[in-house]
Design a protein around this motif. Structure first.
Motif, PDB file in Angstrom:
ATOM      1  N   LEU A   1      -2.462  43.075 -42.646  1.00 49.69           N
ATOM      2  CA  LEU A   1      -2.757  41.671 -42.366  1.00 49.69           C
ATOM      3  C   LEU A   1      -1.490  40.838 -42.337  1.00 49.69           C
ATOM      4  O   LEU A   1      -1.316  39.981 -41.462  1.00 49.69           O
ATOM      5  N   GLY A   2      -0.581  41.066 -43.286  1.00 50.73           N
ATOM      6  CA  GLY A   2       0.668  40.310 -43.304  1.00 50.73           C
ATOM      7  C   GLY A   2       1.499  40.550 -42.052  1.00 50.73           C
ATOM      8  O   GLY A   2       2.033  39.609 -41.447  1.00 50.73           O
ATOM      9  N   ILE A   3       1.608  41.819 -41.662  1.00 48.86           N
ATOM     10  CA  ILE A   3       2.368  42.158 -40.454  1.00 48.86           C
ATOM     11  C   ILE A   3       1.717  41.551 -39.218  1.00 48.86           C
ATOM     12  O   ILE A   3       2.393  41.021 -38.327  1.00 48.86           O
ATOM     13  N   ALA A   4       0.377  41.614 -39.152  1.00 49.36           N
ATOM     14  CA  ALA A   4      -0.334  41.068 -37.993  1.00 49.36           C
ATOM     15  C   ALA A   4      -0.142  39.556 -37.897  1.00 49.36           C
ATOM     16  O   ALA A   4       0.117  39.020 -36.806  1.00 49.36           O
ATOM     17  N   TYR A   5      -0.267  38.845 -39.016  1.00 49.48           N
ATOM     18  CA  TYR A   5      -0.091  37.385 -38.997  1.00 49.48           C
ATOM     19  C   TYR A   5       1.334  36.995 -38.603  1.00 49.48           C
ATOM     20  O   TYR A   5       1.535  36.066 -37.809  1.00 49.48           O
ATOM     21  N   LEU A   6       2.334  37.698 -39.151  1.00 52.40           N
ATOM     22  CA  LEU A   6       3.722  37.394 -38.803  1.00 52.40           C
ATOM     23  C   LEU A   6       3.999  37.690 -37.330  1.00 52.40           C
ATOM     24  O   LEU A   6       4.724  36.940 -36.656  1.00 52.40           O
ATOM     25  N   THR A   7       3.451  38.777 -36.826  1.00 53.81           N
ATOM     26  CA  THR A   7       3.667  39.137 -35.421  1.00 53.81           C
ATOM     27  C   THR A   7       3.058  38.111 -34.480  1.00 53.81           C
ATOM     28  O   THR A   7       3.708  37.631 -33.545  1.00 53.81           O
TER      29      THR A   7
ATOM     30  N   LEU B   1       5.108  35.455 -32.134  1.00 53.11           N
ATOM     31  CA  LEU B   1       4.902  35.433 -30.684  1.00 53.11           C
ATOM     32  C   LEU B   1       4.531  34.033 -30.206  1.00 53.11           C
ATOM     33  O   LEU B   1       5.049  33.559 -29.179  1.00 53.11           O
ATOM     34  N   CYS B   2       3.659  33.348 -30.939  1.00 52.80           N
ATOM     35  CA  CYS B   2       3.276  31.984 -30.567  1.00 52.80           C
ATOM     36  C   CYS B   2       4.479  31.038 -30.634  1.00 52.80           C
ATOM     37  O   CYS B   2       4.665  30.189 -29.750  1.00 52.80           O
ATOM     38  N   PHE B   3       5.302  31.176 -31.662  1.00 55.58           N
ATOM     39  CA  PHE B   3       6.488  30.336 -31.785  1.00 55.58           C
ATOM     40  C   PHE B   3       7.462  30.594 -30.640  1.00 55.58           C
ATOM     41  O   PHE B   3       8.019  29.649 -30.058  1.00 55.58           O
TER      42      PHE B   3
ATOM     43  N   LEU C   1       8.554  27.816 -27.831  1.00 54.98           N
ATOM     44  CA  LEU C   1       9.960  27.483 -27.626  1.00 54.98           C
ATOM     45  C   LEU C   1      10.376  27.718 -26.175  1.00 54.98           C
ATOM     46  O   LEU C   1      11.098  26.895 -25.578  1.00 54.98           O
ATOM     47  N   ALA C   2       9.903  28.810 -25.574  1.00 54.84           N
ATOM     48  CA  ALA C   2      10.244  29.124 -24.183  1.00 54.84           C
ATOM     49  C   ALA C   2       9.688  28.071 -23.232  1.00 54.84           C
ATOM     50  O   ALA C   2      10.392  27.604 -22.323  1.00 54.84           O
ATOM     51  N   PHE C   3       8.435  27.674 -23.437  1.00 59.08           N
ATOM     52  CA  PHE C   3       7.830  26.663 -22.565  1.00 59.08           C
ATOM     53  C   PHE C   3       8.524  25.308 -22.735  1.00 59.08           C
ATOM     54  O   PHE C   3       8.674  24.548 -21.760  1.00 59.08           O
ATOM     55  N   THR C   4       8.964  24.989 -23.955  1.00 56.29           N
ATOM     56  CA  THR C   4       9.671  23.731 -24.183  1.00 56.29           C
ATOM     57  C   THR C   4      11.010  23.714 -23.449  1.00 56.29           C
ATOM     58  O   THR C   4      11.378  22.711 -22.814  1.00 56.29           O
ATOM     59  N   ILE C   5      11.744  24.826 -23.511  1.00 52.05           N
ATOM     60  CA  ILE C   5      13.030  24.913 -22.809  1.00 52.05           C
ATOM     61  C   ILE C   5      12.835  24.802 -21.303  1.00 52.05           C
ATOM     62  O   ILE C   5      13.580  24.090 -20.607  1.00 52.05           O
ATOM     63  N   VAL C   6      11.850  25.508 -20.788  1.00 48.64           N
ATOM     64  CA  VAL C   6      11.577  25.452 -19.341  1.00 48.64           C
ATOM     65  C   VAL C   6      11.231  24.027 -18.919  1.00 48.64           C
ATOM     66  O   VAL C   6      11.648  23.552 -17.847  1.00 48.64           O
ATOM     67  N   TYR C   7      10.451  23.324 -19.771  1.00 46.14           N
ATOM     68  CA  TYR C   7      10.055  21.966 -19.420  1.00 46.14           C
ATOM     69  C   TYR C   7      11.258  21.031 -19.327  1.00 46.14           C
ATOM     70  O   TYR C   7      11.350  20.203 -18.414  1.00 46.14           O
ATOM     71  N   PHE C   8      12.224  21.159 -20.257  1.00 46.48           N
ATOM     72  CA  PHE C   8      13.377  20.267 -20.241  1.00 46.48           C
ATOM     73  C   PHE C   8      14.414  20.687 -19.197  1.00 46.48           C
ATOM     74  O   PHE C   8      15.092  19.835 -18.614  1.00 46.48           O
ATOM     75  N   VAL C   9      14.571  21.978 -18.947  1.00 47.69           N
ATOM     76  CA  VAL C   9      15.559  22.445 -17.968  1.00 47.69           C
ATOM     77  C   VAL C   9      15.085  22.210 -16.544  1.00 47.69           C
ATOM     78  O   VAL C   9      15.832  21.727 -15.685  1.00 47.69           O
ATOM     79  N   LYS C  10      13.862  22.559 -16.283  1.00 43.98           N
ATOM     80  CA  LYS C  10      13.321  22.411 -14.929  1.00 43.98           C
ATOM     81  C   LYS C  10      11.926  21.821 -15.025  1.00 43.98           C
ATOM     82  O   LYS C  10      10.927  22.530 -14.908  1.00 43.98           O
TER      83      LYS C  10
END
Length: 237
Positions: free
Chosen positions: A193-199, A203-205, A209-218
């Protein structure tokens, strides 16, 4: 499962190797028969462990037939440690899935015995070893709670275990392990359970972060509603 703070839970770990017959094994049971004494002949899903000597088997099916039957006794400083085997199953299972008026009948009376023998004078709702065993898992490697030692064990204590090896795992290259772990009101140790929650959280974080960077760059330009067909041709032409 409710546990007492500081108690020691005793789990049995297994690795099964049923191969292509795993689906047949998991489905080989009758929940109606386990719950209602008037449905003891509802054994159509339990083959080949549905009847013996022309009579219905209660509980029927391969899961019940293969009930684990190894036994353990524990001692410390030449003093026996009591193992509490009550309250090890889910309360919902005891009260709703296994009948208080359903008793074992014709069980392990076939030509081949798969596991433990059940006392016919005790109802299924009181047979917590059976209830725990009947709750099958999705993965081939799993734990089953055997009981609880409800007294404190200190660091450095030597625990002597006498094991009676009855359960046959050699036919399918299975393995058995005895795990002694400390439980609390949160339950026992479970790395999965701990490994699953961290994974999932990582992934969500990362995606956020990727979508935020894409939004500001392009950044994506907002659409102009004047280009919509019904705005370009108000009259519908």
């Amino acid at each position: 499962m409710q546990t007492t703070s500081g108690s020691q839970s005793i789990d049995q770990c297994y690795q099964k190797g049923y191969g292509g017959t795993m689906e047949k094994y998991v489905k080989s049971r009758s929940d109606e028969e386990l719950r209602d004494r008037n449905k003891e002949n509802s054994t159509s899903a339990c083959k080949p462990e549905d009847t013996a000597n022309g009579k219905a088997i209660v509980p029927c099916g391969l899961i019940a037939w293969s009930l684990f039957n190894d036994t353990y006794s524990f001692s410390r400083d030449n003093r026996s440690l009591k193992v509490n085997k009550e309250g090890i199953s889910w309360k919902s299972d005891r009260e709703h899935k296994f009948g208080k008026d359903v008793f074992p009948k014709n069980f392990q009376n076939g030509s081949i015995k798969g596991g433990a023998i059940l006392d016919e004078s005790i109802p299924l709702s009181k047979k917590e070893d059976l209830i725990v065993w009947m709750r099958t898992t999705a993965l081939p490697t799993f734990r089953k709670l055997y009981g609880r030692i409800e007294e404190d064990l200190n660091e450095g204590d030597t625990i002597n275990v006498i094991l009676q090896n009855n359960y046959n795992t050699y036919n399918f290259n299975g393995k058995k392990k005895l795990v002694l772990s400390t439980t609390s009101w949160l339950g026992g140790k479970n790395d999965f359970l701990g490994i699953a929650y961290l994974t999932v959280g990582g992934l969500c974080f990362f995606l956020a972060l990727a979508f935020t960077i894409v939004y500001f760059v392009k950044p994506r330009q907002l659409g102009d509603p004047s280009y919509l067909s019904w705005n370009r041709n108000p009259g519908g032409h």
